[in-house]
Design a protein around this motif. Structure first.
Motif, mmCIF file in Angstrom:
data_model
loop_
_atom_site.group_PDB
_atom_site.id
_atom_site.type_symbol
_atom_site.label_atom_id
_atom_site.label_comp_id
_atom_site.label_asym_id
_atom_site.label_seq_id
_atom_site.Cartn_x
_atom_site.Cartn_y
_atom_site.Cartn_z
ATOM 1 N N PHE A 9 0.834 -1.200 0.000
ATOM 2 C CA PHE A 9 0.000 0.000 0.000
ATOM 3 C C PHE A 9 0.870 1.252 0.000
ATOM 4 O O PHE A 9 0.657 2.176 -0.800
ATOM 5 N N GLU A 10 1.865 1.311 0.889
ATOM 6 C CA GLU A 10 2.715 2.496 0.973
ATOM 7 C C GLU A 10 3.548 2.671 -0.296
ATOM 8 O O GLU A 10 3.797 3.800 -0.719
ATOM 9 N N LEU A 11 3.965 1.590 -0.906
ATOM 10 C CA LEU A 11 4.710 1.677 -2.160
ATOM 11 C C LEU A 11 3.836 2.290 -3.257
ATOM 12 O O LEU A 11 4.304 3.107 -4.056
ATOM 13 N N ARG A 12 2.570 1.935 -3.272
ATOM 14 C CA ARG A 12 1.625 2.525 -4.238
ATOM 15 C C ARG A 12 1.512 4.038 -4.021
ATOM 16 O O ARG A 12 1.535 4.816 -4.976
ATOM 17 N N HIS A 27 2.827 11.425 4.420
ATOM 18 C CA HIS A 27 3.716 10.936 5.477
ATOM 19 C C HIS A 27 3.607 9.423 5.467
ATOM 20 O O HIS A 27 2.572 8.871 5.836
ATOM 21 N N LEU A 28 4.660 8.774 5.026
ATOM 22 C CA LEU A 28 4.639 7.334 4.814
ATOM 23 C C LEU A 28 5.181 6.554 6.009
ATOM 24 O O LEU A 28 6.101 7.000 6.683
ATOM 25 N N SER A 29 4.588 5.394 6.223
ATOM 26 C CA SER A 29 5.050 4.479 7.264
ATOM 27 C C SER A 29 6.022 3.478 6.670
ATOM 28 O O SER A 29 6.044 3.265 5.455
ATOM 29 N N GLY A 30 6.774 2.840 7.519
ATOM 30 C CA GLY A 30 7.692 1.797 7.070
ATOM 31 C C GLY A 30 8.600 1.338 8.183
ATOM 32 O O GLY A 30 8.979 2.130 9.050
ATOM 33 N N ASN A 31 8.937 0.071 8.173
ATOM 34 C CA ASN A 31 9.801 -0.581 9.153
ATOM 35 C C ASN A 31 9.158 -0.761 10.522
ATOM 36 O O ASN A 31 9.850 -1.061 11.491
ATOM 37 N N ASN A 32 7.844 -0.551 10.617
ATOM 38 C CA ASN A 32 7.151 -0.781 11.887
ATOM 39 C C ASN A 32 5.917 -1.669 11.704
ATOM 40 O O ASN A 32 5.042 -1.704 12.562
ATOM 41 N N ARG A 181 12.840 4.651 10.864
ATOM 42 C CA ARG A 181 11.870 4.963 9.815
ATOM 43 C C ARG A 181 12.455 4.679 8.429
ATOM 44 O O ARG A 181 13.647 4.869 8.193
ATOM 45 N N GLU A 182 11.588 4.226 7.549
ATOM 46 C CA GLU A 182 11.986 3.894 6.185
ATOM 47 C C GLU A 182 11.987 5.124 5.284
ATOM 48 O O GLU A 182 12.807 5.229 4.380
ATOM 49 N N TYR A 183 11.068 6.030 5.536
ATOM 50 C CA TYR A 183 10.914 7.224 4.707
ATOM 51 C C TYR A 183 11.261 8.467 5.527
ATOM 52 O O TYR A 183 11.225 8.433 6.754
ATOM 53 N N PRO A 184 11.558 9.585 4.852
ATOM 54 C CA PRO A 184 11.810 10.824 5.598
ATOM 55 C C PRO A 184 10.530 11.320 6.278
ATOM 56 O O PRO A 184 9.459 10.730 6.110
ATOM 57 N N HIS A 185 10.651 12.420 7.019
ATOM 58 C CA HIS A 185 9.503 12.960 7.751
ATOM 59 C C HIS A 185 8.284 13.111 6.850
ATOM 60 O O HIS A 185 7.179 12.738 7.220
ATOM 61 N N HIS A 186 8.459 13.682 5.687
ATOM 62 C CA HIS A 186 7.348 13.787 4.732
ATOM 63 C C HIS A 186 7.887 13.492 3.346
ATOM 64 O O HIS A 186 9.086 13.575 3.096
ATOM 65 N N GLY A 187 6.986 13.125 2.460
ATOM 66 C CA GLY A 187 7.393 12.818 1.102
ATOM 67 C C GLY A 187 8.113 11.478 1.027
ATOM 68 O O GLY A 187 7.958 10.617 1.894
#
Length: 194
Positions: A9-12, A27-32, A181-187
């Motif tokens: 979903f987040e990759l999409r 704001h993307l989630s990842g690694n949790n 976190r997998e992604y930066p704060h935003h974007g």
């Protein structure tokens, strides 16, 4: 949902954002994923979930349909996913959902209901006064409020340790997990021109 479904979903969202299809902050989630899947096994569909701007995984795990969520994000609401039907509320204001979660828990207690409130906060919001005041009130008055501290040791882009000098002790009656976190704060980490 599985870890793979959450990541897909987040990759999409990432790909659509980078292709200019989503024209608002994300704001993307990842690694949790694994930590959240475990926590949401304790959360009933009748419970309320209050969370932050990084809320996609929380929304999906609390039962918001992935296409419904996708369309809300497409409409520019990545940071403000809210649903009365699913008892889900997110806020892009640091610590903004904490006092609302407290009020909801007080209402549940006064009405004699059996559901509870789950309030997800980042490690920086945990350091704020609003968290400590609401935590103390909820414990002193035995409210049905569970706190989850999601610690990526970042306040936007500043390590929380640098912002505060030292971290507060985590209470033993809250859920807590640490992740990178997998992604930066935003974007997504790539500059996008719309």
């Amino acid at each position: 949902m599985t870890k793979e479904e959450l990541k897909k979903f987040e990759l999409r969202i990432k790909e659509d954002y980078e292709n200019g299809k989503i024209r608002a902050p994300v704001h993307l989630s990842g690694n949790n994923e694994e930590e959240l899947i475990k926590i949401f096994k304790n959360i009933s569909k009748d419970d309320w979930v209050f969370t932050t701007w990084r809320n996609h995984y929380h929304a999906l795990l609390h039962g918001i349909d992935s296409e419904e969520l996708y369309n809300l994000i497409l409409d520019g609401r990545s940071m403000s996913i809210n649903s009365m039907k699913h008892r889900f509320y997110s806020s892009s204001i640091v610590g903004g959902s904490i006092p609302i979660a407290l009020g909801t828990a007080l209402s549940i207690k006064l009405k004699g209901e059996s559901n509870k409130v789950w309030c997800f906060v980042g490690d920086m919001s945990f350091e704020s006064g609003v968290f400590h005041e609401c935590y103390k009130y909820s414990r002193n008055f035995k409210l049905p409020l569970e706190f989850v501290i999601e610690d990526n040791n970042m306040s936007t882009n500043t390590p929380t340790n640098d912002a505060w000098g030292t971290k507060s002790k985590i209470p033993n009656d809250v859920y807590y997990y640490r992740y990178e976190r997998e992604y930066p704060h935003h974007g997504t980490g790539n500059w996008i021109l719309f």
